[in-house]
Design a protein around this motif. Structure first.
Motif, PDB file in Angstrom:
ATOM      1  N   SER A  88     -27.773  25.908  21.519  1.00  0.00           N
ATOM      2  CA  SER A  88     -28.205  25.560  22.877  1.00  0.00           C
ATOM      3  C   SER A  88     -29.715  25.356  22.926  1.00  0.00           C
ATOM      4  O   SER A  88     -30.213  24.337  23.424  1.00  0.00           O
ATOM      5  CB  SER A  88     -27.814  26.660  23.874  1.00  0.00           C
ATOM      6  OG  SER A  88     -26.423  26.788  23.984  1.00  0.00           O
ATOM      7  N   PHE A 142     -29.169  23.015  28.228  1.00  0.00           N
ATOM      8  CA  PHE A 142     -28.031  23.800  27.762  1.00  0.00           C
ATOM      9  C   PHE A 142     -28.302  25.284  28.011  1.00  0.00           C
ATOM     10  O   PHE A 142     -29.445  25.739  27.945  1.00  0.00           O
ATOM     11  CB  PHE A 142     -27.784  23.545  26.276  1.00  0.00           C
ATOM     12  CG  PHE A 142     -27.311  22.151  25.977  1.00  0.00           C
ATOM     13  CD1 PHE A 142     -25.970  21.839  26.030  1.00  0.00           C
ATOM     14  CD2 PHE A 142     -28.226  21.155  25.662  1.00  0.00           C
ATOM     15  CE1 PHE A 142     -25.525  20.545  25.761  1.00  0.00           C
ATOM     16  CE2 PHE A 142     -27.807  19.868  25.396  1.00  0.00           C
ATOM     17  CZ  PHE A 142     -26.453  19.560  25.449  1.00  0.00           C
ATOM     18  N   ILE A 143     -27.236  26.029  28.283  1.00  0.00           N
ATOM     19  CA  ILE A 143     -27.364  27.453  28.582  1.00  0.00           C
ATOM     20  C   ILE A 143     -27.465  28.238  27.274  1.00  0.00           C
ATOM     21  O   ILE A 143     -26.553  28.183  26.444  1.00  0.00           O
ATOM     22  CB  ILE A 143     -26.149  27.948  29.397  1.00  0.00           C
ATOM     23  CG1 ILE A 143     -25.998  27.118  30.677  1.00  0.00           C
ATOM     24  CG2 ILE A 143     -26.304  29.434  29.738  1.00  0.00           C
ATOM     25  CD1 ILE A 143     -24.712  27.394  31.424  1.00  0.00           C
ATOM     26  N   LYS A 202     -24.424  30.313  24.976  1.00  0.00           N
ATOM     27  CA  LYS A 202     -23.071  30.004  25.426  1.00  0.00           C
ATOM     28  C   LYS A 202     -22.281  29.292  24.327  1.00  0.00           C
ATOM     29  O   LYS A 202     -22.733  28.295  23.772  1.00  0.00           O
ATOM     30  CB  LYS A 202     -23.107  29.107  26.661  1.00  0.00           C
ATOM     31  CG  LYS A 202     -23.400  29.847  27.952  1.00  0.00           C
ATOM     32  CD  LYS A 202     -22.227  30.720  28.365  1.00  0.00           C
ATOM     33  CE  LYS A 202     -22.509  31.431  29.675  1.00  0.00           C
ATOM     34  NZ  LYS A 202     -21.458  32.415  29.997  1.00  0.00           N
ATOM     35  N   GLN A 216     -21.075  25.798  25.803  1.00  0.00           N
ATOM     36  CA  GLN A 216     -22.203  25.179  26.501  1.00  0.00           C
ATOM     37  C   GLN A 216     -21.901  23.741  26.904  1.00  0.00           C
ATOM     38  O   GLN A 216     -22.350  23.254  27.951  1.00  0.00           O
ATOM     39  CB  GLN A 216     -23.432  25.206  25.602  1.00  0.00           C
ATOM     40  CG  GLN A 216     -23.176  24.612  24.215  1.00  0.00           C
ATOM     41  CD  GLN A 216     -24.379  24.595  23.322  1.00  0.00           C
ATOM     42  OE1 GLN A 216     -25.299  23.824  23.540  1.00  0.00           O
ATOM     43  NE2 GLN A 216     -24.387  25.442  22.303  1.00  0.00           N
ATOM     44  N   SER A 240     -16.677  29.643  31.804  1.00  0.00           N
ATOM     45  CA  SER A 240     -16.626  28.177  31.757  1.00  0.00           C
ATOM     46  C   SER A 240     -15.370  27.660  32.460  1.00  0.00           C
ATOM     47  O   SER A 240     -15.376  26.565  33.034  1.00  0.00           O
ATOM     48  CB  SER A 240     -16.659  27.677  30.313  1.00  0.00           C
ATOM     49  OG  SER A 240     -15.499  28.077  29.603  1.00  0.00           O
TER      50      SER A 240
END
Length: 331
Positions: free
Chosen positions: A76, A177-178, A181, A184, A231
């Motif tokens: 990410s 982007f996280i 994750k 992601q 998610s």
């Protein structure tokens, strides 16, 4: 392929982590594109093999290559670093163990230019299927999808991976982007689709996905995967303004995902010794089951009404049934 206007730069971002075995194949496939106006950004994410040396070698011999080294932080943050460096009119992503067709970026850019699109997606093929399937680059099936059509296909095919698309730079403004994750791409792709009115789709398998290499996604179930459950809810919460079919598919995806997490915790019970996670997920499954909305499944109802010991027994019997079937098929 239509005549391409060669005045637009494509930035291709490749996160690199201990990818020495595959990196040259990946980089060569990008630099040998029929569309040459490419900026290749290699982000070494703290590799401890020879990946960084390979990155340096390509940077020395091709001025289109930009390299950046950072402490290991995950894909990410590596992608975010690439986005910070990117100067292209369009941006694409490739994973370091994959490779692409020589016409991939040219075909996608041409379609974006011809139809004034901000996002274009292409098909892909798994490396294990390359010898068995005859590849076609037929352009007759190319199409422009409305936002609703794109979202519906996304949910049906679950094609969230960012490496199958190119994005006009402006569309990604403020998007990142996280960190940390696993899924992601789900958050990123849903956010992108909610920013556009239409997208291009080229079904030809222009991207070659290496499914024979071990990765985080294909690794055994773990705490990090359990924490990625949000998610599922993100998709539901961000498709509420779409039509009934899309809302149904999102809810069904949520229910199926919850059942998958529930099953995985029984198969990896050391992650949930006190059954706290399973109690929570069982409650969530119960809340999502609905005859009215047609969001239900056999294992969903089994999870809701069965004690843990009985559900575990059914899972083991089902696993045995599948194993026996596979043995019979081989005979």
């Amino acid at each position: 392929m239509s005549t391409i206007k060669h005045d637009q730069l494509i930035s291709v971002i490749v996160p690199v982590y201990n990818a020495a075995e595959y990196l040259e194949r990946c980089v060569d496939s990008i630099l040998q594109q029929t569309y040459p106006k490419i900026e290749l950004i290699l982000i070494d994410d703290g590799s401890i093999d020879s990946s960084w040396k390979i990155c340096q070698r390509y940077c020395d011999k091709d001025q289109r290559v930009i390299i950046h080294k950072q402490p290991n932080s995950g894909s990410s943050i590596a992608r975010n670093s690439g986005l910070d460096l990117a100067q292209g009119d369009f941006i694409g992503f490739v994973d370091s163990d994959d490779w692409i067709d020589k016409d991939m970026f040219g075909s996608m850019l041409s379609y974006a230019q011809d139809h004034e699109l901000d996002v274009v997606e292409c098909g892909y093929i798994r490396s294990s299927d390359l010898k068995e399937k005859k590849l076609t680059t037929n352009t007759k099936n190319n199409l422009v999808e409305t936002k609703e059509e794109a979202m519906e296909r996304l949910l049906r095919k679950q094609g969230y991976s960012v490496w199958r698309r190119i994005y006009r730079r402006e569309i990604l403004e403020g998007l990142r982007f996280i960190p940390g994750k696993i899924h992601q791409d789900v958050f990123f792709t849903i956010d992108v689709l909610n920013r556009i009115d239409k997208q291009g789709y080229l079904p030809a398998p222009l991207y070659k996905y290496n499914n024979e290499n071990e990765s985080v996604i294909r690794s055994p179930y773990n705490e990090k995967k359990l924490n990625a459950k949000d998610s599922l809810y993100y998709i539901v919460n961000n498709t509420k303004d779409y039509n009934h079919t899309i809302r149904f598919l999102a809810k069904k995806y949520l229910l199926d995902g919850l059942v998958t997490h529930y099953n995985s915790l029984f198969l990896h019970s050391y992650l949930d010794k006190n059954f706290n996670h399973r109690k929570t997920i069982r409650k969530e499954i119960s809340e999502e089951l609905s005859f009215k909305d047609k969001t239900y499944s056999f294992f969903g109802f089994l999870a809701k009404f069965s004690p843990f010991w009985f559900y575990n027994l059914i899972l083991k019997l089902n696993k045995l049934r599948i194993k026996v079937q596979l043995i019979i098929l081989k005979i």
